[in-house]
Design a protein around this motif. Structure first.
Motif, PDB file in Angstrom:
ATOM      1  N   TRP A  98       0.823  -1.205   0.000  1.00  0.00           N
ATOM      2  CA  TRP A  98       0.000   0.000   0.000  1.00  0.00           C
ATOM      3  C   TRP A  98       0.857   1.255   0.000  1.00  0.00           C
ATOM      4  O   TRP A  98       1.780   1.404   0.815  1.00  0.00           O
ATOM      5  CB  TRP A  98      -0.905  -0.006   1.227  1.00  0.00           C
ATOM      6  CG  TRP A  98      -1.672   1.270   1.430  1.00  0.00           C
ATOM      7  CD1 TRP A  98      -2.743   1.718   0.719  1.00  0.00           C
ATOM      8  CD2 TRP A  98      -1.420   2.278   2.422  1.00  0.00           C
ATOM      9  NE1 TRP A  98      -3.182   2.929   1.205  1.00  0.00           N
ATOM     10  CE2 TRP A  98      -2.379   3.293   2.257  1.00  0.00           C
ATOM     11  CE3 TRP A  98      -0.473   2.394   3.449  1.00  0.00           C
ATOM     12  CZ2 TRP A  98      -2.425   4.430   3.064  1.00  0.00           C
ATOM     13  CZ3 TRP A  98      -0.500   3.526   4.244  1.00  0.00           C
ATOM     14  CH2 TRP A  98      -1.478   4.529   4.046  1.00  0.00           C
ATOM     15  N   VAL A  99       0.560   2.161  -0.909  1.00  0.00           N
ATOM     16  CA  VAL A  99       1.139   3.511  -0.922  1.00  0.00           C
ATOM     17  C   VAL A  99      -0.025   4.479  -0.969  1.00  0.00           C
ATOM     18  O   VAL A  99      -0.774   4.525  -1.956  1.00  0.00           O
ATOM     19  CB  VAL A  99       2.067   3.734  -2.128  1.00  0.00           C
ATOM     20  CG1 VAL A  99       2.695   5.130  -2.050  1.00  0.00           C
ATOM     21  CG2 VAL A  99       3.162   2.677  -2.188  1.00  0.00           C
ATOM     22  N   GLY A 100      -0.199   5.249   0.095  1.00  0.00           N
ATOM     23  CA  GLY A 100      -1.314   6.175   0.181  1.00  0.00           C
ATOM     24  C   GLY A 100      -0.937   7.565  -0.293  1.00  0.00           C
ATOM     25  O   GLY A 100       0.012   8.160   0.235  1.00  0.00           O
ATOM     26  N   THR A 101      -1.659   8.076  -1.281  1.00  0.00           N
ATOM     27  CA  THR A 101      -1.456   9.459  -1.728  1.00  0.00           C
ATOM     28  C   THR A 101      -2.309  10.363  -0.839  1.00  0.00           C
ATOM     29  O   THR A 101      -3.229  11.046  -1.296  1.00  0.00           O
ATOM     30  CB  THR A 101      -1.838   9.610  -3.211  1.00  0.00           C
ATOM     31  OG1 THR A 101      -3.181   9.135  -3.390  1.00  0.00           O
ATOM     32  CG2 THR A 101      -0.909   8.819  -4.100  1.00  0.00           C
ATOM     33  N   THR A 102      -1.978  10.346   0.435  1.00  0.00           N
ATOM     34  CA  THR A 102      -2.825  10.929   1.469  1.00  0.00           C
ATOM     35  C   THR A 102      -2.509  12.376   1.784  1.00  0.00           C
ATOM     36  O   THR A 102      -3.318  13.069   2.405  1.00  0.00           O
ATOM     37  CB  THR A 102      -2.661  10.123   2.767  1.00  0.00           C
ATOM     38  OG1 THR A 102      -1.287  10.195   3.189  1.00  0.00           O
ATOM     39  CG2 THR A 102      -3.030   8.668   2.562  1.00  0.00           C
ATOM     40  N   GLY A 103      -1.327  12.841   1.393  1.00  0.00           N
ATOM     41  CA  GLY A 103      -0.933  14.186   1.762  1.00  0.00           C
ATOM     42  C   GLY A 103      -0.627  14.320   3.244  1.00  0.00           C
ATOM     43  O   GLY A 103      -0.654  13.344   4.004  1.00  0.00           O
ATOM     44  N   THR A 104      -0.349  15.546   3.651  1.00  0.00           N
ATOM     45  CA  THR A 104      -0.005  15.866   5.032  1.00  0.00           C
ATOM     46  C   THR A 104      -0.768  17.108   5.469  1.00  0.00           C
ATOM     47  O   THR A 104      -0.846  18.084   4.708  1.00  0.00           O
ATOM     48  CB  THR A 104       1.504  16.149   5.175  1.00  0.00           C
ATOM     49  OG1 THR A 104       2.239  14.982   4.804  1.00  0.00           O
ATOM     50  CG2 THR A 104       1.870  16.543   6.602  1.00  0.00           C
ATOM     51  N   VAL A 105      -1.315  17.061   6.671  1.00  0.00           N
ATOM     52  CA  VAL A 105      -1.892  18.254   7.280  1.00  0.00           C
ATOM     53  C   VAL A 105      -0.908  18.790   8.321  1.00  0.00           C
ATOM     54  O   VAL A 105      -0.473  18.050   9.200  1.00  0.00           O
ATOM     55  CB  VAL A 105      -3.238  17.960   7.961  1.00  0.00           C
ATOM     56  CG1 VAL A 105      -3.708  19.167   8.765  1.00  0.00           C
ATOM     57  CG2 VAL A 105      -4.295  17.625   6.915  1.00  0.00           C
ATOM     58  N   VAL A 106      -0.562  20.053   8.192  1.00  0.00           N
ATOM     59  CA  VAL A 106       0.283  20.714   9.186  1.00  0.00           C
ATOM     60  C   VAL A 106      -0.632  21.582  10.040  1.00  0.00           C
ATOM     61  O   VAL A 106      -1.272  22.506   9.538  1.00  0.00           O
ATOM     62  CB  VAL A 106       1.375  21.571   8.530  1.00  0.00           C
ATOM     63  CG1 VAL A 106       2.382  22.035   9.586  1.00  0.00           C
ATOM     64  CG2 VAL A 106       2.088  20.806   7.419  1.00  0.00           C
ATOM     65  N   VAL A 107      -0.711  21.267  11.315  1.00  0.00           N
ATOM     66  CA  VAL A 107      -1.648  21.927  12.223  1.00  0.00           C
ATOM     67  C   VAL A 107      -0.962  23.099  12.910  1.00  0.00           C
ATOM     68  O   VAL A 107       0.093  22.934  13.545  1.00  0.00           O
ATOM     69  CB  VAL A 107      -2.167  20.941  13.280  1.00  0.00           C
ATOM     70  CG1 VAL A 107      -3.151  21.635  14.227  1.00  0.00           C
ATOM     71  CG2 VAL A 107      -2.839  19.743  12.614  1.00  0.00           C
ATOM     72  N   ALA A 108      -1.553  24.269  12.791  1.00  0.00           N
ATOM     73  CA  ALA A 108      -1.075  25.450  13.523  1.00  0.00           C
ATOM     74  C   ALA A 108      -1.952  25.649  14.748  1.00  0.00           C
ATOM     75  O   ALA A 108      -3.174  25.768  14.631  1.00  0.00           O
ATOM     76  CB  ALA A 108      -1.111  26.680  12.628  1.00  0.00           C
ATOM     77  N   ARG A 109      -1.312  25.705  15.910  1.00  0.00           N
ATOM     78  CA  ARG A 109      -2.057  25.903  17.160  1.00  0.00           C
ATOM     79  C   ARG A 109      -1.629  27.197  17.856  1.00  0.00           C
ATOM     80  O   ARG A 109      -1.896  27.392  19.040  1.00  0.00           O
ATOM     81  CB  ARG A 109      -1.864  24.695  18.077  1.00  0.00           C
ATOM     82  CG  ARG A 109      -2.435  23.404  17.464  1.00  0.00           C
ATOM     83  CD  ARG A 109      -1.991  22.182  18.200  1.00  0.00           C
ATOM     84  NE  ARG A 109      -2.506  22.138  19.560  1.00  0.00           N
ATOM     85  CZ  ARG A 109      -2.028  21.322  20.495  1.00  0.00           C
ATOM     86  NH1 ARG A 109      -1.011  20.510  20.222  1.00  0.00           N
ATOM     87  NH2 ARG A 109      -2.556  21.328  21.705  1.00  0.00           N
TER      88      ARG A 109
END
Length: 405
Positions: A98-109
């Motif tokens: 499995w290779v997920g083209t899921t991207g990344t979320v960068v969370v700003a807090r």
């Protein structure tokens, strides 16, 4: 010299079989960098022998987040990450993982983190999409009340680290001209010859991909490059409430570790705030992030301790700190731990180590903790140079940004 006359590509290669103990290429180490060199050799129809002291892949290539964090890199690392991305996708198809083209979320807090993400998005148009607080929290599976926004990096990939590298090894073992020597310890490397616990092997070219253990065979080279061991804490926890978190999730601490973000001018206020409010997180070099395995569990971490020799003892307070920080990010009171482990990878002054201690022997290592992100691209670069008869070096960075593929 490596024979480059065979046809290239994944299928239809012409392999000239050699003697049982001789090959065109001999790779020491079966981590992702070693496997990557073997993959590139197979593409060119070369015979390959891989020597590994363990009976399977058990090192840094299975003890990580399974995150190909391409977008957040800079310079050479960005170039190699982009090359690696295409190879991950291709290998996933051929080796059946499995290779997920899921991207990344960068969370700003915090507001200063959001400023940093805006600067990054402006510097890299088309590669980072800014999100509002609600969408950031939704994509990151976060119930934290202090999320102020974020960014989505859609080119990043994910794999299951426990199955990806072993699947590549199995696929390679089924290719003509490829031999694995598992449970075989390398005792020394000489020009054209590798001495092992099961006898001598010879090859036209030898590539040593031992990561942090390069000092076992080449101590002077490792010392000159400043190679140390980076020891880290990671945990596998149950996803609270069975929630699904499709992308990888990075935080403000991640912004201080990945060069594409850390090199922005607005990273300084973020670092200063953490130094004032949470110095213990900086002392442990925490990269607070998580990914979700296909079985639903979350991989969380991680810390970084730079040492010559790894202490076998783990401080429970460090794991508690990671758990508390991750629980706060997710907006839950506690997390149920299913596994804990210690990872070790190579760290040095530069991000990559490529050196020839003598002709015909090349030492290659990712020395910055981004092996899953860049290792396949680095392997392709080095093997290409060897086939061309050049002395391998770390590639020079592109002077202008790539267009988004």
């Amino acid at each position: 010299m490596v024979n480059s006359c065979a046809s290239s590509g994944w299928h239809g290669t012409v392999v000239v079989m050699s003697s049982a103990n001789h090959s065109d290429l001999l790779v020491v180490g079966s981590g992702i960098v070693g496997l990557g060199h073997a993959v590139e050799a197979v593409r060119r129809g070369l015979t390959v022998t891989l020597v590994e002291r363990e009976d399977r892949v058990v090192g840094a290539s299975v003890r990580n987040f399974g995150h190909s964090c391409a977008t957040a890199q800079a310079g050479v690392a960005l170039d190699l990450a982009r090359a690696s991305r295409e190879r991950w996708l291709e290998l996933g198809r051929h080796a059946g993982f499995w290779v997920g083209t899921t991207g990344t979320v960068v969370v700003a807090r915090a507001d200063d983190e959001l400023v940093l993400l805006r600067e990054f998005a402006d510097a890299r148009p088309g590669e980072a999409c800014l999100l509002d607080a609600a969408e950031t929290a939704a994509r990151a599976g976060s119930g934290a009340t202090d999320v102020v926004g974020g960014a989505f990096l859609d080119r990043d990939l994910r794999v299951d680290p426990r199955t990806a590298a072993p699947a590549i090894a199995r696929w390679l073992a089924a290719q003509p001209g490829v031999t694995f020597r598992w449970s075989t310890n390398v005792q020394g490397v000489e020009p054209g010859r590798v001495r092992t616990s099961r006898g001598d092997l010879t090859a036209d070219q030898v590539v040593v991909c031992l990561g942090h253990d390069v000092d076992r065979l080449f101590p002077d080279l490792a010392e000159a490059a400043g190679v140390r061991r980076c020891r880290l804490h990671m945990l596998r926890v149950e996803a609270p409430g069975g929630r699904t978190i499709t992308p990888a999730v990075l935080t403000g601490l991640s912004m201080l570790r990945y060069s594409g973000l850390a090199d922005q001018s607005s990273a300084a206020p973020v670092r200063a705030r953490f130094a004032e409010q949470h110095p213990e997180l900086l002392d442990l070099h925490v990269n607070l992030m998580l990914t979700q395995r296909p079985d639903g569990d979350l991989l969380i971490g991680d810390t970084h301790e730079y040492v010559a020799s790894v202490d076998p003892f783990s401080d429970e307070r460090v794991d508690e700190l990671l758990l508390d920080q991750t629980a706060a990010l997710l907006g839950v009171s506690h997390l149920r731990v299913k596994e804990r482990w210690m990872g070790v990878y190579a760290s040095a002054r530069e991000e990559f180590l490529v050196a020839q201690p003598y002709a015909g022997t090349t030492v290659v290592s990712v020395t910055s903790g981004i092996g899953m992100t860049t290792g396949l691209g680095l392997s392709a670069h080095v093997l290409g140079q060897l086939v061309e008869g050049a002395v391998p070096t770390v590639p020079a960075p592109h002077l202008v940004p790539h267009p988004v593929p």
